[in-house]
Motif scaffolding. Structure first.
Motif, mmCIF file in Angstrom:
data_model
loop_
_atom_site.group_PDB
_atom_site.id
_atom_site.type_symbol
_atom_site.label_atom_id
_atom_site.label_comp_id
_atom_site.label_asym_id
_atom_site.label_seq_id
_atom_site.Cartn_x
_atom_site.Cartn_y
_atom_site.Cartn_z
ATOM 1 N N ASN A 129 96.503 -7.755 -36.954
ATOM 2 C CA ASN A 129 95.647 -7.063 -35.983
ATOM 3 C C ASN A 129 94.518 -7.539 -35.933
ATOM 4 O OD1 ASN A 129 94.570 -6.007 -33.738
ATOM 5 N ND2 ASN A 129 94.977 -3.553 -34.029
ATOM 6 N N PRO A 130 93.889 -8.023 -35.609
ATOM 7 C CA PRO A 130 92.154 -8.306 -35.591
ATOM 8 C C PRO A 130 90.956 -7.115 -35.469
ATOM 9 C CG PRO A 130 92.278 -8.837 -34.408
ATOM 10 C CD PRO A 130 93.994 -8.957 -34.154
ATOM 11 N N PHE A 131 91.777 -6.511 -34.900
ATOM 12 C CA PHE A 131 90.455 -5.363 -34.394
ATOM 13 C C PHE A 131 90.409 -4.028 -35.299
ATOM 14 C CE2 PHE A 131 90.435 -6.996 -30.099
ATOM 15 C CZ PHE A 131 90.128 -7.270 -29.830
ATOM 16 N N SER A 132 91.722 -4.313 -36.461
ATOM 17 C CA SER A 132 91.151 -3.804 -37.398
ATOM 18 C C SER A 132 91.479 -4.194 -38.409
ATOM 19 C CB SER A 132 93.102 -2.902 -37.451
ATOM 20 O OG SER A 132 93.711 -3.789 -37.901
ATOM 21 N N GLY B 258 90.149 -13.136 -28.956
ATOM 22 C CA GLY B 258 90.555 -14.804 -29.619
ATOM 23 C C GLY B 258 89.301 -14.719 -30.686
ATOM 24 N N SER B 259 87.925 -14.757 -30.062
ATOM 25 C CA SER B 259 87.270 -14.817 -31.052
ATOM 26 C C SER B 259 87.384 -14.716 -32.313
ATOM 27 C CB SER B 259 85.772 -14.973 -30.124
ATOM 28 O OG SER B 259 85.676 -15.785 -29.431
ATOM 29 N N LEU B 260 87.440 -12.471 -32.231
ATOM 30 C CA LEU B 260 87.753 -12.235 -33.416
ATOM 31 C C LEU B 260 88.259 -12.450 -34.624
ATOM 32 C CD1 LEU B 260 86.118 -9.262 -34.546
ATOM 33 C CD2 LEU B 260 87.994 -8.830 -33.586
ATOM 34 N N VAL C 182 80.783 -6.769 -34.303
ATOM 35 C CA VAL C 182 81.709 -7.402 -34.693
ATOM 36 C C VAL C 182 82.819 -7.152 -33.028
ATOM 37 C CG1 VAL C 182 82.802 -8.042 -36.851
ATOM 38 C CG2 VAL C 182 83.106 -6.698 -36.018
ATOM 39 N N MET C 183 82.441 -5.468 -32.664
ATOM 40 C CA MET C 183 83.244 -5.164 -31.285
ATOM 41 C C MET C 183 83.120 -5.883 -29.964
ATOM 42 S SD MET C 183 85.445 -3.394 -32.357
ATOM 43 C CE MET C 183 85.745 -3.535 -33.663
ATOM 44 N N PHE D 80 80.274 -3.716 -38.482
ATOM 45 C CA PHE D 80 79.159 -5.205 -38.719
ATOM 46 C C PHE D 80 79.108 -6.081 -38.007
ATOM 47 C CE2 PHE D 80 81.252 -6.015 -43.660
ATOM 48 C CZ PHE D 80 80.712 -4.372 -44.213
ATOM 49 N N SER D 81 78.300 -6.669 -38.366
ATOM 50 C CA SER D 81 78.493 -7.711 -37.666
ATOM 51 C C SER D 81 79.051 -8.840 -38.316
ATOM 52 C CB SER D 81 76.484 -8.254 -37.314
ATOM 53 O OG SER D 81 76.478 -8.444 -38.732
#
Ligand SMILES: Nc1ncnc2c1ncn2[C@@H]1O[C@H](COP(=O)(O)OP(=O)(O)OP(=O)(O)O)[C@@H](O)[C@H]1O
Ligand SMILES: Nc1ncnc2c1ncn2[C@@H]1O[C@H](COP(=O)(O)OP(=O)(O)OP(=O)(O)O)[C@@H](O)[C@H]1O
Ligand SMILES: [Mg+2]
Ligand SMILES: [Mg+2]
Lengths: 267, 512, 334, 573
Positions: free
Chosen positions: D429-432, D486-488, D480-481, D438-439
């Motif tokens: 999971n990229p979000f976690s 996809g980008s993440l 980042v949020m 962070f940028s």
């Protein structure tokens, strides 16, 4: 190739001198005593009418060369235009054109020229025009064959598939592709024109009032029985041979340059 | 009988650069000197011309009345046709009638009214009008035809069956191939005038006579004057004719400015005939007389009005006519430059195509005066046609036939039936016409000469055409291999300037 | 297509295709011939002057001009359709000049000209091909370099120049013979007379044929199929004179067909130099004397002859390679 | 010839061929040694332009006019290259025959097919015309070319017909050595099989075949031994079996991976980079002549040089080391052939031995042996809870196994630093997995810092570019949020790639993404695999996806890993 350069230089000089004579001197050379042997004043002596042979010779080289360039240029331009026309005009016109080539090609040129010259001794200009009219067909035939095989090439098929116009393709792809052939044809026709001029004038079929190599040969050979071989008959004969060889070598050179990237290596 | 002391030649080849002169019978030969010559070896006429003047041929005896109305001929009893039959008076009568019915290009028989056979071998010609040139132009030119052959021939033109070559001359036809320029004649063993000393006479086409002469491939040929030295060195015999061929400018008298006598004179004065002779012919020609007849001609008259090259007088004359000269340009009254089109034919002696330098020089000479000259080189036939239809201004042309009987003057000046295409068609001077008509019927040669002198001076005044130069013929023969050929004074037949007089092949010593 | 499937079962379709193309060729040649006949009619009919004038008028003999009898005899006009009919029925008229039917006189002269033209033409073709092949396979051999140099130098030098040079060379020693002097025709006399003219024409034409052939061979020599042939273990000779030849021959032959007209032209000129009594000499004379029928006859015969040679060349090409022209078809391009 | 050694029908010894061109030379073959023993079928594979046809032609004694040849080719003890012309001529067709690669070019355009065959009988066997044609016709018929087509000209036949005719022609005189250059290139499946059967049958006790093909399927089907040609050099010789199982050389390996074997569903990926040719030239008079390669994108004036003596494949090799660029690899012989690789063949990026891990929840995972070779992408599929992520974490060094060893490129991984150097980890999971405060830039800087690398602008740009993300400062400053999934995920990928790890462990990297983004991420993975030689361990539930991208699929089931999931795939994968 060395000899080729030297000959090129010689021709250049001869044509230049001819030009000089045309510009500076009276176009018609002066009369001297006929049949003087070569001497200091007349390096090649004088001819039957008392002209200085060297002067006549240079003028002749110049005239013959200019004539040949004119004829070959016109022939190639017309031939190229008509040789390229069929892909634009369609099948019927192509058929007609090809039949026209066929007819013109089988017409015995010399006979037709004899016809014309029996109506009037054509001047060099008119004779040149007739030659052009009789000769464009051979150029067209070659150009057409090349053009059509060019039109069949893959990249042109693709260009057309991508919606390019015929005219656009012609100028972008076909013409550059034909350029080598056109150049070679030009050289060939240059030679042909020199040949034709000399032959026709020799036969007395062209008006003899302007100077040319053929005329010189014609007049000089009338006096074959005199001691004029070395100073009068042979100079134009050898000049003709030299110019023709020169043109040939030039053509050979062109062909080599153009073919280098086309031709593969022998197996 | 005397054959032992005269040399006999097995084969004599006569070289010729043109080759084809038609088939050697009267109707199929080219109506030019060489064509007639070939025929003349097979066909004899009543009389013949040699350097001795008019000599007897088929006629054994002849006479005429002073008024020129009647001519009497006695035919040689020994004369035989090649097929063995006798030549008779009937044949002569038939010939005239046949020529009347089917005109023969070479001989004009319109002056003969009838022919009367008065004995087996005697005929009398009744003339329609007196004709001064009758003897040379008809009696000594007209080939006599064998009646038994020609009476069956409906259309003589282009008839080349073998029997049409049967004549009574010193040679018998063997074969001919005009395409190759090849003619082969054999000796007539029963020739009535004496022994023929050449067994095989061959005419052959050669490209360059000099080499062929030197290589002994041919024995005799007409040559170019420059060849003389070389041939002399090689022991060839060189002979030459008197001036026999004339180059001239033919003028259209209907067309200004040449309709003006003075203009013609001025124009003629601009022409340097000497220079033409010197440059174009290297001296091997003779400047022509404005009176047309060459010096050697029997009827030539000394004439002071030679109209030699004189640009100053010419300029003066032109100025009188209203022309002006500015910066070397000749302008007419309307300030327009004088432009003259000259049709040029490169014809030269013998009807052949010459080198054609005359026009070049002429143009230069005339342009020096400030005229603009356009040269139009044309084929002879086209020139002839244009002259015939009078569609020209000036023509540079030439013709032979000026050594024979001066009857030719009429054909070259008048414009009537029977005129040559080279005729000036000048009929503006009535006295000239009158004189010409007179000379042709005048039988007395002294009186005739007087008339002709007048004619010549009128010609130099009026300049109906402008004579430029005369050419002479040269020939060379091999002394050992061929008989002694000669140029006949005044030309044989109607004045043919060729060395091939058939009598050179006949040894007629034993006739006496 | 219909015929192939149903009508003519005895023809396999390769033969059928061949015949079809041949038929097409023949019809197009027919058109060419027709045009030429018409051309000969039109041009000659418009020639100024006529036989009568040339023959009888420019003489100093005083022949009575305007004699209707002779004039009408010599000035027959048959009209275009009459002419067409006559040509087709081989009634080509009468030569006034030679007093024989045109076909007969041409028949007499043609063999000589043919001998000259054909032997010179074929000499140049065969020599050119042979030399072309032999030098092309010997690249950068001195002989190759010399022959290429020499041939390039003299290619296109007019026949008359060659003839003249021959004349110079031989006039010093051996005299150029003239056919006319001969009284008899035997093989040797004819051969003797022919040799210089033939060699002149051939020499003037060999270089051209040589260069064309060599060019063609050089391009074909690198064709991969030659490698295949070698891979089959065939002999060099066989490869050269079968594989290379049949590949090089079609373009060479089609050029030969075109060139043939030039060879004929050259022959006419050479005839002139050597006083060779052939068609050229005949034609000059006919023109000068306005022998209308003969002019037409010679014109047609030479044109037909050129056509015939072209046809022959085309047929040989067809036999060698039936698809030579197909590849130059415009159909795919339109 | 030593006793016991097999008799070679065809034997190439130290063959070097250079093609002279205007400004330089092309080194087409460099010291080739190749033997074709009696009764064997030898395969020769390699990329286009590697010199296969040049070898084939040289075996016939053919070298292009601009070719310089050194060495010899023994055809039945006769050196066909240096032999007399006539001897060579006799051998051709009769003893050695070549089926040319492009039949449409190699047939005579102006002769019908049958006459081109018949003339062989006529000229070589002295048959008369009729017999020759009859015989040729029979032969052609046996190659499935019917009578109508036999009489046609080459341009009227289809590619397949021509290639059959060419094959027929090469077999016509029954040569002992048959060289086939792409015999099946333009054949459909049915004809291919029929033709292969013919070729198989042709191979008898006395005859041998040299088969050149791009079709590895064909090669593996009928060849005994296979030579691999690269840039005019033979880089590997191996038996058919080994070729199927595991070729040693990275080039062979990559070549094989690029070929669509029957039944394989994997997306095809080419070998990284491109070859154009290997040229020998000097830049100007003062330079020494040198050899180097030129890529398609490069011009002759502007090209990369490889140091004299380096491995030719080095620039494209995913497992190259510095040594590869200056040391010439030698033949490393093994019983079935040899390989020319400084690293002894494809290295194992990861090797796991006897790893055991148990959780208190009765879960026990034991993996006795597992290895991934450099540049491979393995997938692990399996039921939920079977231990895939556990395994992934062990490999990544996140979890320590209870026992067992892990080797990276044969180096035992003993401390954490080695793990972080060798393994990049891409979480599910990229979000976690990123700090939401962070940028983008900060995420990357952090990773650089962690790996003890300098985070220069260039490096960041490069890494972003390799995952096809924007590189502007605007983007770097983004939180980042604010990025889409996809980008993440790509950002995460970029982060994982920092420090050039040799293995990427991706634990269900796509499961939380929509199909389109999933496709993009997966493509990216594959690109990286080809371009950077990244070894990937891919964990997923999506078997179809796994089939599309994996070289091999493992099945995890309650702690055990099996590789028999791929039973349906052809034998050569
Ligand atoms: N006559 C030649 N002149 C110059 N270079 C050549 C010549 N023939 C081949 N080459 C070069 O030699 C190299 C090897 O070519 P070859 O034809 O042997 O390749 P190949 O392996 O058969 O390729 P493919 O699989 O595409 O058939 C290539 O770089 C090619 O460009
Ligand atoms: N120019 C031609 N003239 C006559 N027949 C032709 C021509 N070109 C093709 N054919 C025939 O048409 C058929 C189809 O040819 P085509 O080249 O389309 O086949 P293809 O499906 O591409 O075969 P391949 O897979 O072998 O290339 C073949 O039987 C061939 O012999
Ligand atoms: Mg290949
Ligand atoms: Mg296909």
């Amino acid at each position: 190739m060395m000899s080729y350069r030297i000959m090129l230089l010689l021709l250049f000089i001869a044509v230049l001198l001819g030009l000089l004579f045309v510009c500076l001197k009276d176009y018609e050379p002066a009369y001297y005593q006929p049949f003087l042997p070569p001497c200091k004043d007349h390096l090649l002596g004088t001819n039957d009418i008392g002209y200085d042979i060297l002067t006549v010779f240079l003028l002749s080289v110049f005239n013959s060369f200019v004539f040949a360039v004119f004829v070959s240029f016109a022939t190639v331009v017309i031939g190229t235009l008509l040789g390229n026309i069929s892909p634009f005009l369609g099948k019927q016109s192509d058929f007609l054109l090809r039949k026209t080539f066929d007819i013109i090609i089988v017409i015995p040129n010399i006979l037709l020229l004899i016809f014309f010259s029996s109506l009037f001794k054509p001047s060099m200009f008119v004779a040149g025009t007739i030659i052009v009219l009789l000769q464009w067909a051979t150029v067209s035939r070659v150009i057409r064959a090349k053009a059509i095989s060019a039109w069949r090439k893959g990249y042109i098929v693709i260009s057309r598939q991508m919606g390019a116009s015929k005219g656009g393709i012609f100028f972008r792809h076909i013409l550059p592709e034909l350029m080598p052939v056109i150049m070679v044809m030009f050289v060939n026709k240059l030679r042909m024109a020199l040949f034709a001029e000399a032959t026709l004038t020799f036969l007395g079929l062209i008006d003899l009032s302007s100077f040319s190599l053929g005329k010189m040969i014609r007049y000089s050979t009338n006096f074959y029985y005199l001691d004029v071989w070395w100073n009068w008959i042979l100079p134009p004969v050898f000049a003709l041979i030299c110019i023709i060889s020169l043109v040939n070598f030039f053509g050979l050179h062109l062909e080599k340059v153009f073919n280098e990237h086309i031709r593969g290596f022998p197996v | 009988a005397c054959a032992e002391n005269s040399t006999f030649y097995d084969k004599v080849v006569i070289g010729d650069t043109k080759g084809n002169w038609g088939y050697p019978n009267p109707y199929a030969h080219y109506p030019r000197g060489p064509g007639y010559t070939r025929m003349s070896f097979l066909f004899d006429s009543l009389l013949w011309k040699t350097n001795d003047g008019i000599v007897l041929a088929l006629a054994e005896k002849w006479s005429y009345d002073k008024r020129g109305k009647k001519y009497y001929f006695k035919i040689n009893d020994n004369a035989l046709w090649h097929d063995g039959r006798n030549v008779t008076a009937e044949d002569v009568k038939f010939t005239i009638e046949y020529y009347k019915k089917h005109p023969y290009g070479w001989v004009d028989v319109t002056d003969v009214k009838t022919v009367e056979v008065i004995g087996e071998n005697e005929v009398v010609f009744h003339m329609a009008r007196p004709s001064a040139p009758f003897i040379p132009n008809v009696a000594a030119s007209m080939p006599i035809l064998p009646k038994h052959i020609w009476e069956h021939i409906e259309n003589p033109y282009n008839n080349i069956q073998k029997e049409t070559f049967i004549g009574s001359g010193p040679f018998v036809f063997e074969s001919s191939d005009p395409v190759r320029g090849f003619y082969h004649f054999k000796r007539n063993r029963n020739y009535y005038l004496g022994e023929v000393i050449v067994d095989n006479l061959i005419f052959s086409k050669v490209s360059n006579p000099l080499i062929f002469l030197l290589k002994n491939r041919i024995d005799v040929s007409v040559i170019q004057p420059e060849m003389i030295d070389i041939l002399k060195k090689n022991n060839f015999k060189i002979i030459n004719s008197q001036s026999s061929w004339m180059k001239k400018l033919l003028i259209n008298h209907n067309e200004p400015p040449f309709d003006n006598k003075l203009f013609r004179k001025a124009f003629y004065l601009c022409i340097n005939r000497e220079e033409i002779v010197r440059q174009a012919h290297r001296g091997f020609a003779e400047p022509a007389n404005p009176g047309m007849l060459p010096k050697q001609h029997m009827y030539y008259c000394q004439n002071n009005n030679m109209l030699n090259y004189n640009p100053d007088i010419a300029k003066k004359l032109f100025s009188e006519l209203g022309y002006r000269f500015e910066n070397g340009v000749m302008l007419d009254g309307d300030n327009k430059r004088i432009v003259i089109d000259i049709l040029v034919s490169d014809i030269t002696a013998g009807g052949e195509i010459g080198i054609g330098r005359d026009a070049e020089i002429l143009k230069k000479q005339l342009e020096k005066m400030g005229m603009k000259i356009n040269l139009l080189h044309l084929d002879q036939s086209i020139i002839d046609e244009r002259v015939k239809n009078r569609k020209f201004t000036v023509v540079l042309t030439g013709h032979g036939g000026i050594v024979g009987d001066p009857a030719f003057l009429n054909r070259l000046i008048l414009c009537e039936n029977g005129s040559s295409v080279n005729s000036a068609c000048y009929e503006k001077n009535d006295s000239l016409i009158e004189l010409l008509r007179e000379q042709i019927v005048e039988m007395d040669s002294n009186k005739r000469k007087k008339i002709l002198c007048q004619i010549q001076s009128i010609l130099s005044e009026d300049l109906p055409s402008m004579p430029l130069y005369y050419l002479s013929g040269y020939a060379a023969y091999n002394n050992e291999n061929s008989p002694a050929w000669y140029y006949t004074k005044g030309g044989y037949s109607i004045g043919i300037p060729l060395p091939f007089n058939k009598m050179a092949c006949v040894n007629n010593d034993d006739k006496e | 297509m219909m015929i192939r499937n149903s009508g003519l079962p005895f023809l396999d379709f390769k033969t059928y295709g061949f015949l079809k193309r041949l038929l097409f060729l023949l019809t197009s040649y027919f058109v060419v011939i027709f045009v030429l006949i018409s051309l000969s009619y039109v041009v000659v009919a418009n020639l100024p002057g006529d036989y009568y004038i040339s023959m009888y008028e420019n003489t100093s003999t005083g022949f009575s001009a305007g004699n209707a009898d002779i004039q009408s005899f010599f000035q027959k006009e048959i009209g275009y359709f009459g002419y067409l009919y006559d040509i087709v029925t081989f009634n080509w008229g009468y030569s006034f000049l030679y007093a024989k039917p045109v076909l007969q006189i041409i028949g007499e002269v043609l063999p000589r000209s043919l001998l000259l033209v054909v032997s010179a033409g074929f000499l140049s073709l065969v020599f050119g091909l042979f030399l072309g092949i032999e030098t092309a396979v010997r690249k950068s051999h001195p002989i190759e370099k010399i022959s290429v140099f020499f041939n390039s130098a003299v290619d296109g030098v007019p026949e008359f120049v060659v003839g003249l040079l021959f004349l110079i060379i031989f006039s010093t020693g051996y005299t150029p013979p003239s056919l006319s002097v001969a009284e008899d025709y035997t093989f040797f006399t004819i051969a003797g007379y022919m040799i210089l003219p033939v060699v002149s024409v051939a020499v003037a034409n060999i270089p051209g044929m040589f260069l064309i052939a060599r060019n063609s061979v050089i391009t074909d020599m690198v064709h991969p199929c030659i490698l295949t042939a070698k891979g089959k273990g065939l002999t060099d000779f066989y490869i050269k004179y079968k594989h290379l030849l049949i590949m090089a021959l079609p373009p060479v032959l089609s050029r030969f067909g075109i060139r043939f007209g030039f060879i004929l032209t050259g022959a006419l000129v050479v005839e002139n130099i050597f006083s060779f009594p052939g068609l050229g000499t005949l034609f000059f004379e006919a023109i000068q004397m306005r022998d209308v029928n003969l002019i037409r006859g010679i014109f047609l015969v030479s044109a037909l002859f050129i056509i015939l040679m072209n046809m022959l060349a085309d047929t040989v090409i067809h036999i060698i390679y039936p698809f030579y022209n197909e590849k130059r078809d415009i159909n795919d391009v339109l | 010839m030593k006793k016991g050694e097999m008799y070679n029908n065809l034997s190439i010894k130290n063959l070097t061929i250079k093609y002279r061109l205007k400004a330089h030379e092309i080194l087409a073959l460099d010291n080739i040694n190749l033997d074709v023993p009696v009764g064997k079928c030898i395969g020769l594979v390699g990329e286009s332009g590697s010199g296969k046809t040049t070898i084939a032609k040289a075996c016939m004694g053919f070298v292009s006019g601009n070719g310089d040849v050194n060495g010899s080719v023994f055809v039945k003890d006769t050196d066909i290259i240096n032999a007399d012309k006539n001897i060579a001529k006799k051998l051709r067709g009769e003893t050695v025959a070549l089926m040319f690669q492009k039949p449409e070019m190699y047939f005579h355009p102006n002769m019908s097919i049958i006459s081109q065959l018949a003339e062989i009988f006529i000229k070589r066997r002295n048959y008369n015309r009729n017999d020759a044609f009859k015989e040729a016709s029979e032969k052609l018929s046996s190659f499935y070319i019917d009578e109508i087509h036999q009489k046609l000209y080459p341009h009227q036949l289809s590619g397949g017909q021509l290639s059959r005719a060419m094959l027929c022609m090469s077999m016509l005189l029954e040569p002992d050595i048959l060289i086939l250059d792409e015999p099946t290139a333009s054949l459909d499946k049915r004809h291919k099989e029929l033709i292969l059967e013919k070729i198989q049958k042709y191979r008898t006790k006395s005859t041998s075949i040299l088969l050149i093909s791009h079709d590895l399927e064909v090669v593996t089907n009928i060849c005994d031994d296979i030579y691999v040609l690269y840039f005019g050099e033979i880089v590997e010789k191996l038996s058919n079996k080994k070729f199927c199982e595991r070729p040693a050389h990275p080039y062979t390996f990559a070549l094989k991976r690029s070929f669509p074997f029957e039944g394989s569903k994997k997306q095809l990926m080419g070998i990284k980079g491109d070859v154009f040719s290997r040229i020998v030239h000097r830049h100007d008079e003062s330079h020494f002549q040198h050899v180097h390669t030129v890529n398609v994108e490069e011009s002759f004036d502007n090209h990369s040089h490889i140091a004299e003596g380096g491995c030719l494949f080095a620039p494209r090799c995913p497992q190259k080391i510095n040594q590869c660029f200056y040391e010439k690899p030698l033949e490393i012989a093994h019983p079935e052939g040899f390989v020319k690789c400084l690293r002894g063949g494809v290295v194992k990026s990861l090797h796991v031995v006897g790893v055991e891990k148990s959780y208190s929840t009765d879960f026990r995972m034991y993996i006795p042996r597992f290895s991934i070779y450099n540049g491979e992408l393995y997938s692990i599929v399996g039921e939920t809870g079977s231990g895939k992520t556990t395994f992934a974490k062990i490999v990544a060094g996140i979890i320590k196994p209870d026992s067992g060893d892990i080797f990276f490129e044969d180096v035992k991984a003993e401390h954490a630093a080695l793990f972080s150097k060798h393994v990049g980890f891409l979480p599910q999971n990229p979000f976690s997995s990123v700090n939401p405060r962070f940028s983008v830039g900060e995420v990357l800087y952090e990773a650089f810092e962690l790996k003890r690398l300098d985070a220069s602008e260039d490096k960041i740009t490069e890494i972003l570019r390799s995952v096809k993300l924007p590189t502007g400062s605007e983007f770097l400053g983004m939180n980042v949020m604010q990025l889409n999934a996809g980008s993440l995920q790509r950002l995460c990928l970029a982060r994982a790639l920092i420090g050039e790890p040799s293995i990427l462990v991706a634990d269900e990297p796509t499961s939380s993404l929509d199909p389109s983004i999933q496709a993009k991420v997966v493509n990216m993975l594959q690109t990286l695999q080809v371009e950077y030689g990244l070894t990937v361990l891919f964990i997923t539930h999506n078997i179809t996806l796994a089939q599309k991208i994996s070289d091999k699929i493992f099945y995890m089931s309650s702690g055990t890993l099996t590789d028999d999931y791929t039973g349906s795939i052809s034998k050569c994968i």
